[in-house]
Design a protein around this motif. Sequence first.
Motif, PDB file in Angstrom:
ATOM      1  N   PRO A  98     -13.064  -5.526   3.958  1.00 10.18           N
ATOM      2  CA  PRO A  98     -11.729  -5.281   4.425  1.00 10.18           C
ATOM      3  C   PRO A  98     -10.653  -5.506   3.446  1.00 10.18           C
ATOM      4  CG  PRO A  98     -12.869  -6.073   6.161  1.00 10.18           C
ATOM      5  CD  PRO A  98     -13.796  -6.332   4.800  1.00 10.18           C
ATOM      6  N   ILE A  99      -9.710  -4.756   3.252  1.00 13.24           N
ATOM      7  CA  ILE A  99      -8.495  -5.298   2.497  1.00 13.24           C
ATOM      8  C   ILE A  99      -7.355  -4.825   2.961  1.00 13.24           C
ATOM      9  CG2 ILE A  99      -8.881  -3.072   0.832  1.00 13.24           C
ATOM     10  CD1 ILE A  99      -7.878  -4.931  -1.626  1.00 13.24           C
ATOM     11  N   ALA A 100      -6.329  -5.753   2.978  1.00 17.71           N
ATOM     12  CA  ALA A 100      -4.992  -5.220   3.538  1.00 17.71           C
ATOM     13  C   ALA A 100      -3.844  -5.759   2.452  1.00 17.71           C
ATOM     14  CB  ALA A 100      -4.656  -5.833   5.150  1.00 17.71           C
ATOM     15  N   GLY A 101      -3.568  -6.975   2.724  1.00 20.95           N
ATOM     16  CA  GLY A 101      -2.503  -7.482   1.706  1.00 20.95           C
ATOM     17  C   GLY A 101      -3.491  -7.680   0.183  1.00 20.95           C
ATOM     18  N   GLY A 102      -4.541  -8.008   0.101  1.00 20.76           N
ATOM     19  CA  GLY A 102      -5.348  -8.090  -1.015  1.00 20.76           C
ATOM     20  C   GLY A 102      -5.205  -9.204  -1.710  1.00 20.76           C
ATOM     21  N   THR A 103      -4.472 -10.292  -1.221  1.00 23.04           N
ATOM     22  CA  THR A 103      -4.009 -11.341  -2.041  1.00 23.04           C
ATOM     23  C   THR A 103      -5.272 -12.305  -2.250  1.00 23.04           C
ATOM     24  OG1 THR A 103      -3.381 -12.645  -0.049  1.00 23.04           O
ATOM     25  CG2 THR A 103      -1.844 -11.593  -1.045  1.00 23.04           C
TER      26      THR A 103
ATOM     27  N   ALA B  75      -3.660  -8.108  12.952  1.00 24.02           N
ATOM     28  CA  ALA B  75      -4.173  -8.859  11.609  1.00 24.02           C
ATOM     29  C   ALA B  75      -3.599  -8.636  10.369  1.00 24.02           C
ATOM     30  CB  ALA B  75      -5.521  -8.800  11.710  1.00 24.02           C
ATOM     31  N   ALA B  76      -2.713  -7.445  10.490  1.00 23.91           N
ATOM     32  CA  ALA B  76      -2.391  -7.088   9.208  1.00 23.91           C
ATOM     33  C   ALA B  76      -0.816  -7.301   9.136  1.00 23.91           C
ATOM     34  CB  ALA B  76      -2.647  -5.499   8.993  1.00 23.91           C
ATOM     35  N   LEU B  77      -0.202  -7.901  10.045  1.00 23.44           N
ATOM     36  CA  LEU B  77       1.170  -8.285   9.976  1.00 23.44           C
ATOM     37  C   LEU B  77       1.547  -9.266   8.788  1.00 23.44           C
ATOM     38  CD1 LEU B  77       3.949  -7.860  11.696  1.00 23.44           C
ATOM     39  CD2 LEU B  77       3.344 -10.192  12.520  1.00 23.44           C
ATOM     40  N   PRO B  78       2.362  -8.799   7.916  1.00 21.08           N
ATOM     41  CA  PRO B  78       2.704  -9.729   6.654  1.00 21.08           C
ATOM     42  C   PRO B  78       3.434 -10.900   7.170  1.00 21.08           C
ATOM     43  CG  PRO B  78       3.254  -7.555   6.212  1.00 21.08           C
ATOM     44  CD  PRO B  78       3.129  -7.402   7.562  1.00 21.08           C
ATOM     45  N   TYR B  79       3.161 -11.980   6.300  1.00 22.57           N
ATOM     46  CA  TYR B  79       4.021 -13.335   6.528  1.00 22.57           C
ATOM     47  C   TYR B  79       5.311 -13.241   6.772  1.00 22.57           C
ATOM     48  CZ  TYR B  79      -0.530 -15.564   5.255  1.00 22.57           C
ATOM     49  OH  TYR B  79      -1.908 -16.054   5.078  1.00 22.57           O
ATOM     50  N   THR B  80       5.907 -12.446   5.808  1.00 22.82           N
ATOM     51  CA  THR B  80       7.342 -12.213   5.978  1.00 22.82           C
ATOM     52  C   THR B  80       7.850 -11.724   7.254  1.00 22.82           C
ATOM     53  OG1 THR B  80       7.447 -11.707   3.543  1.00 22.82           O
ATOM     54  CG2 THR B  80       9.395 -11.104   5.011  1.00 22.82           C
ATOM     55  N   ARG B  81       7.112 -10.901   7.953  1.00 24.11           N
ATOM     56  CA  ARG B  81       7.542 -10.393   9.190  1.00 24.11           C
ATOM     57  C   ARG B  81       7.267 -11.343  10.207  1.00 24.11           C
ATOM     58  NH1 ARG B  81       5.236  -4.896  11.156  1.00 24.11           N
ATOM     59  NH2 ARG B  81       6.382  -5.389  12.901  1.00 24.11           N
ATOM     60  N   LEU B  82       6.217 -12.031  10.132  1.00 25.87           N
ATOM     61  CA  LEU B  82       5.732 -13.165  11.199  1.00 25.87           C
ATOM     62  C   LEU B  82       7.018 -14.116  11.344  1.00 25.87           C
ATOM     63  CD1 LEU B  82       2.544 -14.789  11.649  1.00 25.87           C
ATOM     64  CD2 LEU B  82       4.577 -16.035  11.460  1.00 25.87           C
ATOM     65  N   ILE B  83       7.390 -14.516   9.910  1.00 26.65           N
ATOM     66  CA  ILE B  83       8.391 -15.494   9.711  1.00 26.65           C
ATOM     67  C   ILE B  83       9.732 -15.009  10.427  1.00 26.65           C
ATOM     68  CG2 ILE B  83       9.972 -16.527   8.202  1.00 26.65           C
ATOM     69  CD1 ILE B  83       7.617 -16.730   6.201  1.00 26.65           C
ATOM     70  N   ASN B  84      10.122 -13.791   9.922  1.00 25.70           N
ATOM     71  CA  ASN B  84      11.455 -13.204  10.491  1.00 25.70           C
ATOM     72  C   ASN B  84      11.443 -12.900  12.039  1.00 25.70           C
ATOM     73  OD1 ASN B  84      12.572 -13.694   7.972  1.00 25.70           O
ATOM     74  ND2 ASN B  84      11.813 -11.606   7.329  1.00 25.70           N
TER      75      ASN B  84
ATOM     76  N   ARG C 227       3.962 -13.363   0.263  1.00 25.67           N
ATOM     77  CA  ARG C 227       4.293 -13.351   1.709  1.00 25.67           C
ATOM     78  C   ARG C 227       4.668 -11.974   2.115  1.00 25.67           C
ATOM     79  NH1 ARG C 227       6.772 -18.334   0.064  1.00 25.67           N
ATOM     80  NH2 ARG C 227       8.840 -17.557  -0.226  1.00 25.67           N
ATOM     81  N   ASN C 228       5.203 -11.242   1.203  1.00 27.95           N
ATOM     82  CA  ASN C 228       5.457  -9.650   1.723  1.00 27.95           C
ATOM     83  C   ASN C 228       4.178  -9.076   1.779  1.00 27.95           C
ATOM     84  OD1 ASN C 228       8.054  -9.835   1.650  1.00 27.95           O
ATOM     85  ND2 ASN C 228       8.442  -9.352  -0.470  1.00 27.95           N
ATOM     86  N   ARG C 229       2.987  -9.614   1.314  1.00 31.42           N
ATOM     87  CA  ARG C 229       1.469  -8.748   1.178  1.00 31.42           C
ATOM     88  C   ARG C 229       0.458  -9.385   2.166  1.00 31.42           C
ATOM     89  NH1 ARG C 229       0.840  -3.648   0.246  1.00 31.42           N
ATOM     90  NH2 ARG C 229      -0.993  -4.309  -0.275  1.00 31.42           N
ATOM     91  N   GLY C 230       0.547 -10.823   1.838  1.00 37.34           N
ATOM     92  CA  GLY C 230      -0.491 -11.526   2.577  1.00 37.34           C
ATOM     93  C   GLY C 230      -0.180 -11.364   4.205  1.00 37.34           C
ATOM     94  N   THR C 231      -1.581 -11.827   4.908  1.00 34.74           N
ATOM     95  CA  THR C 231      -1.509 -11.626   6.254  1.00 34.74           C
ATOM     96  C   THR C 231      -2.443 -12.778   6.838  1.00 34.74           C
ATOM     97  OG1 THR C 231      -3.717 -10.303   6.353  1.00 34.74           O
ATOM     98  CG2 THR C 231      -1.411  -9.197   5.982  1.00 34.74           C
ATOM     99  N   VAL C 232      -1.950 -13.070   8.029  1.00 37.28           N
ATOM    100  CA  VAL C 232      -3.024 -14.188   8.872  1.00 37.28           C
ATOM    101  C   VAL C 232      -4.473 -13.723   8.909  1.00 37.28           C
ATOM    102  CG1 VAL C 232      -3.298 -15.556  10.860  1.00 37.28           C
ATOM    103  CG2 VAL C 232      -0.839 -15.294   9.912  1.00 37.28           C
ATOM    104  N   GLY C 233      -4.677 -12.384   9.236  1.00 38.01           N
ATOM    105  CA  GLY C 233      -5.676 -11.756   9.438  1.00 38.01           C
ATOM    106  C   GLY C 233      -6.553 -12.257   8.131  1.00 38.01           C
ATOM    107  N   GLY C 234      -5.968 -11.824   6.937  1.00 32.72           N
ATOM    108  CA  GLY C 234      -6.858 -12.306   5.612  1.00 32.72           C
ATOM    109  C   GLY C 234      -7.169 -13.592   5.468  1.00 32.72           C
ATOM    110  N   ASN C 235      -6.217 -14.367   5.857  1.00 31.56           N
ATOM    111  CA  ASN C 235      -6.499 -15.918   5.765  1.00 31.56           C
ATOM    112  C   ASN C 235      -7.675 -16.186   6.688  1.00 31.56           C
ATOM    113  OD1 ASN C 235      -4.299 -18.913   6.164  1.00 31.56           O
ATOM    114  ND2 ASN C 235      -5.536 -17.883   4.440  1.00 31.56           N
ATOM    115  N   LEU C 236      -7.868 -15.786   8.033  1.00 33.36           N
ATOM    116  CA  LEU C 236      -8.756 -15.823   8.869  1.00 33.36           C
ATOM    117  C   LEU C 236     -10.121 -15.165   8.163  1.00 33.36           C
ATOM    118  CD1 LEU C 236      -7.188 -15.049  12.332  1.00 33.36           C
ATOM    119  CD2 LEU C 236      -8.405 -17.160  11.675  1.00 33.36           C
ATOM    120  N   GLY C 237     -10.060 -14.172   7.689  1.00 34.04           N
ATOM    121  CA  GLY C 237     -11.179 -13.351   7.055  1.00 34.04           C
ATOM    122  C   GLY C 237     -11.634 -14.059   5.820  1.00 34.04           C
ATOM    123  N   ALA C 238     -10.988 -14.852   5.035  1.00 26.37           N
ATOM    124  CA  ALA C 238     -11.451 -15.586   3.932  1.00 26.37           C
ATOM    125  C   ALA C 238     -12.065 -16.959   4.264  1.00 26.37           C
ATOM    126  CB  ALA C 238     -10.079 -15.668   2.872  1.00 26.37           C
TER     127      ALA C 238
END
Length: 289
Positions: free
Chosen positions: A24-29, A68-77, A99-110
């Motif tokens: 899976p790839i969302a932010g791709g960071t 899972a694909a909600l970007p960090y920036t939106r989570l913060i704001n 932060r505009n691309r990365g996601t908590v879901g990606g953090n969990l998946g990694a």
Amino acid sequence: MEFLRPVSLGEALEMKAARPEAVPIAGGTDVMVELNFDHRRPAALLDLTRVAELAEWSRDDSVVTFGAALPYTRLINELGTDLPGLAIASRTVGSPQIRNRGTVGGNLGAASPAGDTHPVLLASDAVVEVASARGTRSIPASEFYLGVKRNALEPDELITSIRLPKATGPQQFAKVGTRNAMVIAVCSFAISLHPNESRAGAAIGSAAPTPRRVRQAEDFLTEVLDWESPQALPDSAKRRFGELVASAAEPIDDVRGSAAYRKHALAVLARRALGWAWDAYREGERSCA
């Protein structure tokens, strides 16, 4: 390499069932770095960027659920008031572009031990929602991390959302690195006060094979914190808390820091974060009174 582009969650789950090896790839960071350095060459990529429901969030009186694909920036704001600890951790992730691309879901998946959001998810009693064509299930964050970069997902499953209780008390996150941003944590720590339950959650990152709760330190706080008439914590209590946090670590020596330094830094982070959180709680109680 095959590139799969579903437009709905149902289609994504069907594709994952048919191609369990698809990454899976969302932010791709994380994934794109591995591809660029040729550390990974999967047979297929499953692009989730067009699956709108994975970037949505909702809240009720007590719980926040975000995709899972909600970007960090939106989570913060958008969720920083309800989930302050996660917002603090999210602000330390990479650069604004990341932060505009990365996601908590990606953090969990990694499932990297050094992932910035993991200690907060553990301290805040998060639940990871996963799904496959076979159905859905809920995995407590405390059961999600199985080893270095290994998680509890089955090959055909995707992380769909993360569910956390709204903060009922102060939360803090702190990490040590060579600079303030765009850095992998040498070690990290999170604390979440739950005054409605007269307890606290605490967790460490980048100091063991997996992120982990520090139960003994949490139990210590249950004994010393007076939630009804909060008083200033003596330095001896903060030091003991830091010692218990450090004792839960199983760090290694690597290019970012020695095991001894990680233990020392964790003790410092823990007692400082406890002081910040408890002082904020005391101030809030005085304001209410």
